[in-house]
Design a protein around this motif. Structure first.
Motif, PDB file in Angstrom:
ATOM      1  N   ARG A 113      92.392  30.626  89.946  1.00 13.12           N
ATOM      2  CA  ARG A 113      91.230  29.908  90.502  1.00 13.12           C
ATOM      3  C   ARG A 113      91.379  28.398  90.307  1.00 13.12           C
ATOM      4  O   ARG A 113      91.099  27.611  91.219  1.00 13.12           O
ATOM      5  CB  ARG A 113      89.935  30.405  89.859  1.00 13.12           C
ATOM      6  CG  ARG A 113      88.687  29.706  90.398  1.00 13.12           C
ATOM      7  CD  ARG A 113      87.414  30.250  89.800  1.00 13.12           C
ATOM      8  NE  ARG A 113      87.175  31.634  90.163  1.00 13.12           N
ATOM      9  CZ  ARG A 113      86.687  32.055  91.330  1.00 13.12           C
ATOM     10  NH1 ARG A 113      86.395  31.174  92.276  1.00 13.12           N
ATOM     11  NH2 ARG A 113      86.485  33.331  91.560  1.00 13.12           N
ATOM     12  N   LEU A 114      91.821  27.981  89.127  1.00 13.83           N
ATOM     13  CA  LEU A 114      91.976  26.548  88.851  1.00 13.83           C
ATOM     14  C   LEU A 114      92.986  25.906  89.807  1.00 13.83           C
ATOM     15  O   LEU A 114      92.775  24.782  90.270  1.00 13.83           O
ATOM     16  CB  LEU A 114      92.418  26.337  87.401  1.00 13.83           C
ATOM     17  CG  LEU A 114      91.397  26.712  86.333  1.00 13.83           C
ATOM     18  CD1 LEU A 114      92.030  26.659  84.948  1.00 13.83           C
ATOM     19  CD2 LEU A 114      90.165  25.831  86.408  1.00 13.83           C
ATOM     20  N   GLU A 117      91.268  25.656  93.270  1.00 10.99           N
ATOM     21  CA  GLU A 117      90.212  24.644  93.237  1.00 10.99           C
ATOM     22  C   GLU A 117      90.782  23.232  93.123  1.00 10.99           C
ATOM     23  O   GLU A 117      90.146  22.266  93.557  1.00 10.99           O
ATOM     24  CB  GLU A 117      89.240  24.920  92.099  1.00 10.99           C
ATOM     25  CG  GLU A 117      88.375  26.144  92.353  1.00 10.99           C
ATOM     26  CD  GLU A 117      87.474  26.508  91.182  1.00 10.99           C
ATOM     27  OE1 GLU A 117      87.652  25.950  90.067  1.00 10.99           O
ATOM     28  OE2 GLU A 117      86.601  27.368  91.387  1.00 10.99           O
ATOM     29  N   SER A 118      91.981  23.100  92.543  1.00  9.87           N
ATOM     30  CA  SER A 118      92.594  21.776  92.381  1.00  9.87           C
ATOM     31  C   SER A 118      92.991  21.162  93.720  1.00  9.87           C
ATOM     32  O   SER A 118      93.122  19.952  93.836  1.00  9.87           O
ATOM     33  CB  SER A 118      93.844  21.884  91.499  1.00  9.87           C
ATOM     34  OG  SER A 118      94.923  22.475  92.223  1.00  9.87           O
ATOM     35  N   GLU A 123      94.354  29.309  98.818  1.00  9.52           N
ATOM     36  CA  GLU A 123      94.109  30.727  98.603  1.00  9.52           C
ATOM     37  C   GLU A 123      94.981  31.511  99.578  1.00  9.52           C
ATOM     38  O   GLU A 123      95.031  31.198 100.763  1.00  9.52           O
ATOM     39  CB  GLU A 123      92.630  31.077  98.813  1.00  9.52           C
ATOM     40  CG  GLU A 123      92.337  32.527  98.537  1.00  9.52           C
ATOM     41  CD  GLU A 123      90.862  32.869  98.515  1.00  9.52           C
ATOM     42  OE1 GLU A 123      90.537  34.050  98.339  1.00  9.52           O
ATOM     43  OE2 GLU A 123      90.016  31.957  98.678  1.00  9.52           O
ATOM     44  N   TYR A 132      88.336  34.214  96.330  1.00  9.37           N
ATOM     45  CA  TYR A 132      87.979  32.935  95.716  1.00  9.37           C
ATOM     46  C   TYR A 132      87.078  32.088  96.592  1.00  9.37           C
ATOM     47  O   TYR A 132      86.593  31.050  96.159  1.00  9.37           O
ATOM     48  CB  TYR A 132      89.242  32.148  95.330  1.00  9.37           C
ATOM     49  CG  TYR A 132      90.073  32.871  94.307  1.00  9.37           C
ATOM     50  CD1 TYR A 132      89.656  32.936  92.980  1.00  9.37           C
ATOM     51  CD2 TYR A 132      91.252  33.518  94.657  1.00  9.37           C
ATOM     52  CE1 TYR A 132      90.401  33.619  92.033  1.00  9.37           C
ATOM     53  CE2 TYR A 132      92.002  34.196  93.700  1.00  9.37           C
ATOM     54  CZ  TYR A 132      91.577  34.246  92.407  1.00  9.37           C
ATOM     55  OH  TYR A 132      92.310  34.921  91.457  1.00  9.37           O
ATOM     56  N   TYR A 134      87.840  30.511  99.582  1.00 11.81           N
ATOM     57  CA  TYR A 134      88.448  29.366 100.248  1.00 11.81           C
ATOM     58  C   TYR A 134      89.118  29.729 101.577  1.00 11.81           C
ATOM     59  O   TYR A 134      89.797  28.889 102.167  1.00 11.81           O
ATOM     60  CB  TYR A 134      89.476  28.698  99.318  1.00 11.81           C
ATOM     61  CG  TYR A 134      88.810  27.914  98.211  1.00 11.81           C
ATOM     62  CD1 TYR A 134      88.594  26.553  98.357  1.00 11.81           C
ATOM     63  CD2 TYR A 134      88.385  28.542  97.049  1.00 11.81           C
ATOM     64  CE1 TYR A 134      87.980  25.824  97.349  1.00 11.81           C
ATOM     65  CE2 TYR A 134      87.768  27.827  96.049  1.00 11.81           C
ATOM     66  CZ  TYR A 134      87.562  26.469  96.203  1.00 11.81           C
ATOM     67  OH  TYR A 134      86.930  25.752  95.206  1.00 11.81           O
TER      68      TYR A 134
END
Length: 136
Positions: A113-114, A117-118, A123, A132, A134
């Motif tokens: 996930r990190l 999200e970065s 995804e 997730y 995205y």
């Protein structure tokens, strides 16, 4: 309704629940987590543990070496996990024999996930089915 009617309804509900569980499109998890220490980060979505186990991050699509953003994705993953103790849940084994997994830091944060999200990775919607959130 008769007892037989209730029994049939309960039986049908049980079969449906088992079917839905077996065909879950979300992130499958084993009932327990494995542990290991990361010895090497290959790229933005693959690591090697000290026991030589190769892990491919489930639901993560990182740029390949030589593609724009590959270095940044790899470096971000290194900062998160290199030489650190992690836990992981196996979701599959890929065609290269790597364990496909969701990876977790000691504090419980999910590395997959990190990374997504970065913005350094995307995804991998083909497999994650928008787990997730995205996927477009």
């Amino acid at each position: 309704m008769t007892e037989l009617g209730y029994f049939i309804i309960l039986l049908a509900a049980g079969i449906l629940a088992l079917y839905l569980q077996a065909h879950n499109q979300g992130a499958p998890l084993e009932p327990f987590k494995h542990k290991g220490t990361v010895s090497f980060v290959i790229d933005g979505d693959t690591i090697i543990l000290t026991n030589k186990t190769k892990l491919r991050l489930w639901g993560v699509d990182a740029p390949e070496k030589g593609e724009q953003g590959a270095y940044q994705a790899t470096e971000f993953l290194k900062k998160l996990v290199d030489q650190k103790r992690i836990s992981y849940t196996k979701t599959d084994t890929d065609k290269y024999g790597r364990i496909v997994a969701r990876i977790f830091l000691k504090d419980g944060r999910e590395v997959n996930r990190l990374l997504i999200e970065s913005g350094f990775t995307k995804e991998y919607c083909k497999y994650s089915k928008n787990y997730y959130g995205y996927c477009v």
